[in-house]
Design a protein around this motif. Structure first.
Motif, mmCIF file in Angstrom:
data_model
loop_
_atom_site.group_PDB
_atom_site.id
_atom_site.type_symbol
_atom_site.label_atom_id
_atom_site.label_comp_id
_atom_site.label_asym_id
_atom_site.label_seq_id
_atom_site.Cartn_x
_atom_site.Cartn_y
_atom_site.Cartn_z
ATOM 1 N N ALA A 118 0.818 -1.217 0.000
ATOM 2 C CA ALA A 118 0.000 0.000 0.000
ATOM 3 C C ALA A 118 0.854 1.271 0.000
ATOM 4 O O ALA A 118 1.963 1.296 0.550
ATOM 5 N N THR A 119 0.319 2.300 -0.637
ATOM 6 C CA THR A 119 0.905 3.654 -0.600
ATOM 7 C C THR A 119 -0.256 4.619 -0.336
ATOM 8 O O THR A 119 -1.412 4.212 -0.302
ATOM 9 N N ALA A 120 0.077 5.905 -0.210
ATOM 10 C CA ALA A 120 -0.974 6.922 -0.214
ATOM 11 C C ALA A 120 -1.676 6.857 -1.573
ATOM 12 O O ALA A 120 -1.041 6.492 -2.573
ATOM 13 N N PRO A 121 -2.984 7.220 -1.628
ATOM 14 C CA PRO A 121 -3.602 7.336 -2.952
ATOM 15 C C PRO A 121 -2.877 8.411 -3.758
ATOM 16 O O PRO A 121 -2.430 9.413 -3.194
ATOM 17 N N TYR A 122 -2.718 8.196 -5.064
ATOM 18 C CA TYR A 122 -1.951 9.163 -5.864
ATOM 19 C C TYR A 122 -2.454 9.192 -7.297
ATOM 20 O O TYR A 122 -3.067 8.238 -7.779
ATOM 21 N N VAL A 123 -2.164 10.309 -7.969
ATOM 22 C CA VAL A 123 -2.460 10.468 -9.390
ATOM 23 C C VAL A 123 -1.323 11.295 -9.999
ATOM 24 O O VAL A 123 -0.837 12.245 -9.375
ATOM 25 N N GLY A 124 -0.908 10.942 -11.197
ATOM 26 C CA GLY A 124 0.092 11.733 -11.911
ATOM 27 C C GLY A 124 -0.514 13.041 -12.406
ATOM 28 O O GLY A 124 -1.692 13.086 -12.775
ATOM 29 N N VAL A 125 0.293 14.105 -12.394
ATOM 30 C CA VAL A 125 -0.180 15.433 -12.811
ATOM 31 C C VAL A 125 0.833 16.028 -13.790
ATOM 32 O O VAL A 125 2.012 16.160 -13.447
ATOM 33 N N ASP A 126 0.351 16.348 -15.001
ATOM 34 C CA ASP A 126 1.279 16.896 -16.000
ATOM 35 C C ASP A 126 1.038 18.360 -16.306
ATOM 36 O O ASP A 126 1.885 19.024 -16.894
ATOM 37 N N ASP A 127 -0.148 18.860 -15.967
ATOM 38 C CA ASP A 127 -0.459 20.261 -16.269
ATOM 39 C C ASP A 127 -1.582 20.719 -15.330
ATOM 40 O O ASP A 127 -2.126 19.917 -14.552
ATOM 41 N N ALA A 128 -1.924 22.002 -15.414
ATOM 42 C CA ALA A 128 -2.906 22.556 -14.474
ATOM 43 C C ALA A 128 -4.261 21.843 -14.624
ATOM 44 O O ALA A 128 -4.968 21.614 -13.639
ATOM 45 N N GLY A 129 -4.612 21.461 -15.868
ATOM 46 C CA GLY A 129 -5.889 20.780 -16.091
ATOM 47 C C GLY A 129 -5.933 19.427 -15.385
ATOM 48 O O GLY A 129 -6.916 19.079 -14.716
ATOM 49 N N SER A 130 -4.830 18.668 -15.533
ATOM 50 C CA SER A 130 -4.836 17.346 -14.882
ATOM 51 C C SER A 130 -4.745 17.489 -13.370
ATOM 52 O O SER A 130 -5.192 16.603 -12.636
ATOM 53 N N LEU A 131 -4.214 18.625 -12.877
ATOM 54 C CA LEU A 131 -4.200 18.842 -11.426
ATOM 55 C C LEU A 131 -5.632 18.996 -10.904
ATOM 56 O O LEU A 131 -5.987 18.413 -9.870
ATOM 57 N N ALA A 132 -6.463 19.742 -11.637
ATOM 58 C CA ALA A 132 -7.858 19.925 -11.207
ATOM 59 C C ALA A 132 -8.575 18.572 -11.154
ATOM 60 O O ALA A 132 -9.292 18.272 -10.187
ATOM 61 N N ARG A 133 -8.355 17.738 -12.168
ATOM 62 C CA ARG A 133 -8.987 16.408 -12.172
ATOM 63 C C ARG A 133 -8.450 15.544 -11.019
ATOM 64 O O ARG A 133 -9.194 14.810 -10.373
ATOM 65 N N ALA A 134 -7.135 15.674 -10.765
ATOM 66 C CA ALA A 134 -6.528 14.876 -9.692
ATOM 67 C C ALA A 134 -7.097 15.282 -8.331
ATOM 68 O O ALA A 134 -7.391 14.429 -7.494
ATOM 69 N N VAL A 135 -7.283 16.589 -8.126
ATOM 70 C CA VAL A 135 -7.818 17.064 -6.841
ATOM 71 C C VAL A 135 -9.267 16.590 -6.680
ATOM 72 O O VAL A 135 -9.685 16.184 -5.586
ATOM 73 N N ALA A 136 -9.999 16.575 -7.785
ATOM 74 C CA ALA A 136 -11.382 16.083 -7.719
ATOM 75 C C ALA A 136 -11.390 14.612 -7.293
ATOM 76 O O ALA A 136 -12.270 14.166 -6.549
ATOM 77 N N GLN A 137 -10.408 13.874 -7.762
ATOM 78 C CA GLN A 137 -10.338 12.439 -7.450
ATOM 79 C C GLN A 137 -9.824 12.163 -6.030
ATOM 80 O O GLN A 137 -10.400 11.360 -5.300
ATOM 81 N N ILE A 138 -8.740 12.842 -5.643
ATOM 82 C CA ILE A 138 -8.079 12.552 -4.359
ATOM 83 C C ILE A 138 -8.781 13.287 -3.219
ATOM 84 O O ILE A 138 -8.825 12.796 -2.093
ATOM 85 N N GLY A 139 -9.290 14.474 -3.492
ATOM 86 C CA GLY A 139 -9.894 15.301 -2.451
ATOM 87 C C GLY A 139 -8.854 16.185 -1.771
ATOM 88 O O GLY A 139 -7.666 16.070 -2.040
ATOM 89 N N ARG A 140 -9.352 17.066 -0.905
ATOM 90 C CA ARG A 140 -8.446 17.943 -0.152
ATOM 91 C C ARG A 140 -8.528 17.577 1.320
ATOM 92 O O ARG A 140 -9.605 17.155 1.768
ATOM 93 N N PRO A 141 -7.455 17.725 2.108
ATOM 94 C CA PRO A 141 -6.139 18.188 1.681
ATOM 95 C C PRO A 141 -5.389 17.106 0.893
ATOM 96 O O PRO A 141 -5.697 15.923 1.000
ATOM 97 N N ALA A 142 -4.423 17.595 0.115
ATOM 98 C CA ALA A 142 -3.576 16.688 -0.660
ATOM 99 C C ALA A 142 -2.199 17.350 -0.770
ATOM 100 O O ALA A 142 -2.038 18.527 -0.446
ATOM 101 N N ILE A 143 -1.223 16.552 -1.192
ATOM 102 C CA ILE A 143 0.135 17.091 -1.331
ATOM 103 C C ILE A 143 0.571 16.913 -2.775
ATOM 104 O O ILE A 143 0.534 15.798 -3.306
#
Ligand SMILES: Nc1ncnc2c1ncn2[C@@H]1O[C@H](COP(=O)(O)OP(=O)(O)O)[C@@H](O)[C@H]1O
Ligand SMILES: [Mg+2]
Length: 369
Positions: A118-143
């Motif tokens: 197991a690890t922390a849940p994670y998503v790769g982020v390549d640009d500002a658009g994919s960051l928004a999608r990643a935050v929607a998926q992981i939730g806040r707070p996130a690192i």
């Protein structure tokens, strides 16, 4: 090629880890050649064999390789291409493949996940658009962390409620990133272990780590974990080392959460000697630095037996000014790295105290070779 006392070890990187590796090599009758770009590298102070050049200086690398029997590195942020190039001329341990997996947080997490760990849940982020999608998926707070080149909390941005995503991404230089969920850990631990060229494996006891502003401040061994959790942590390190066909010391940083059904989660793998095992210089039969040298030379691994209960404190920034007082403390083993410039949070030295308590229960079966 078999390596014998009198031969020269090549070390990429000139910080305190390279310095302590060179000192351990000397104790075993080996010479150490340090390759580092910075003129004021602390490791240059302890060996006359040195090259000051950039990691992409092909000629300097070729000359360096011709003067050493084996190559290793003190940190994972050397370019993988440098390790691959050197492999043409000399054995490089840990291998360029192990370095490639562990110097990129995304490939590292995918690798750990592929082992069923197991690890922390994670998503790769390549640009500002994919960051928004990643935050929607992981939730806040996130690192948000850069995939490469992070250390001591550098290259990280905390995403809270209301944090502006565009500016968080830009604050990290718009570099390829990974977004991680925040793990509600009750303890941070690490397992530092060695794997030899013959597949032998030897782990030190699990260490409990406290960070101050993302920088390691204090380590304690035993980590006061349940024997189950300690055993799982050691097994995780063994599994990772085996699957990477690793040679040398590796450290696995983990989070322990307050749920007995959930085992330790892997935070990151360091393909090198690690700050959380500096205590082994004074507190174990074989230091992590000596163990690493033994492994990369194809020599037998040493015993990881601990001499007592351990407390290790880093001297960060101005804390190093207490050196005179620390030297006069009974039982304090003081290590100073000789760095001229003191900066806030900079690792300037460390102090280890080895206590005489009875060995804790979790030492039994802890992966000694
Ligand atoms: N996903 C996470 N959840 C909770 N805390 C974290 C997480 N990732 C990092 N941290 C905290 O930040 C520290 C530094 O992060 P880490 O990923 O180990 O980067 P580095 O050590 O390379 O700077 C960790 O030791 C931990 O205290
Ligand atoms: Mg870390």
């Amino acid at each position: 090629m078999s390596i014998a006392p009198g031969d020269t070890i090549g070390i990429l990187g000139g910080g305190q880890l390279g310095r302590m590796l060179a000192l351990a090599a000397a104790r075993l009758g080996l010479k150490a050649h340090i390759f580092a770009p910075e003129a004021d590298s602390p490791a240059f102070d302890v060996t006359p064999l040195q090259t000051q050049a950039a990691y992409n200086d092909r000629e300097a690398l070729a000359r360096f390789a011709s003067q050493v029997a084996v190559v290793t590195y003190e940190f994972e942020n050397i370019p993988a291409a440098t390790a691959t190039l050197l492999t043409n001329w000399r054995p490089v341990f840990p291998t360029a493949d192990a370095l490639a997996v562990t110097q990129d947080r995304l490939s590292e997490k995918a690798f750990v996940g592929s082992l069923g760990i197991a690890t922390a849940p994670y998503v790769g982020v390549d640009d500002a658009g994919s960051l928004a999608r990643a935050v929607a998926q992981i939730g806040r707070p996130a690192i948000l962390k850069t995939r490469r080149f992070g250390y001591d909390g550098k290259g990280q941005a905390f995403i809270r409620e209301g944090s502006d995503l565009g500016s968080a991404f830009r604050s990290l230089g718009a570099a390829p990133c990974i977004l991680e969920g925040v793990v509600p850990f009750v303890r941070e631990i690490s397992v530092v272990a060695a794997r030899g060229q013959d597949g032998s494996f030897a782990a030190y006891d699990v260490c409990a780590n406290e960070h101050v502003q993302h920088v390691l401040s204090r380590c304690a061994v035993p980590a006061s974990l349940s024997p189950d959790t300690a055993g799982q942590a050691l097994e995780i390190a063994r599994c990772i080392a085996t699957k990477l066909q690793y040679v040398g010391i590796l450290a696995v940083e983990m989070f322990v959460v307050d749920d007995p059904r959930v085992g330790p989660l892997v935070n990151e793998i360091a393909p090198r000697v690690h700050n959380s095992a500096h205590w082994t210089i004074d507190g174990a039969a074989t230091s992590q630095f000596e163990q690493h040298i033994r492994a990369i030379c194809g020599w037998p691994l040493g015993s990881t037996r601990r001499h007592g209960s351990i407390e290790m404190r880093n001297l960060l920034g101005e804390e190093v000014s207490q050196w005179r007082d620390l030297l006069s403390r009974e039982g304090a083993c003081v290590h100073l790295y000789g760095k001229r410039e003191v900066r806030p949070g900079r690792k300037m030295g460390h102090v280890t105290v080895v206590g005489t308590e009875n060995p804790p229960v979790e030492t039994s079966g802890s992966g000694q070779n």
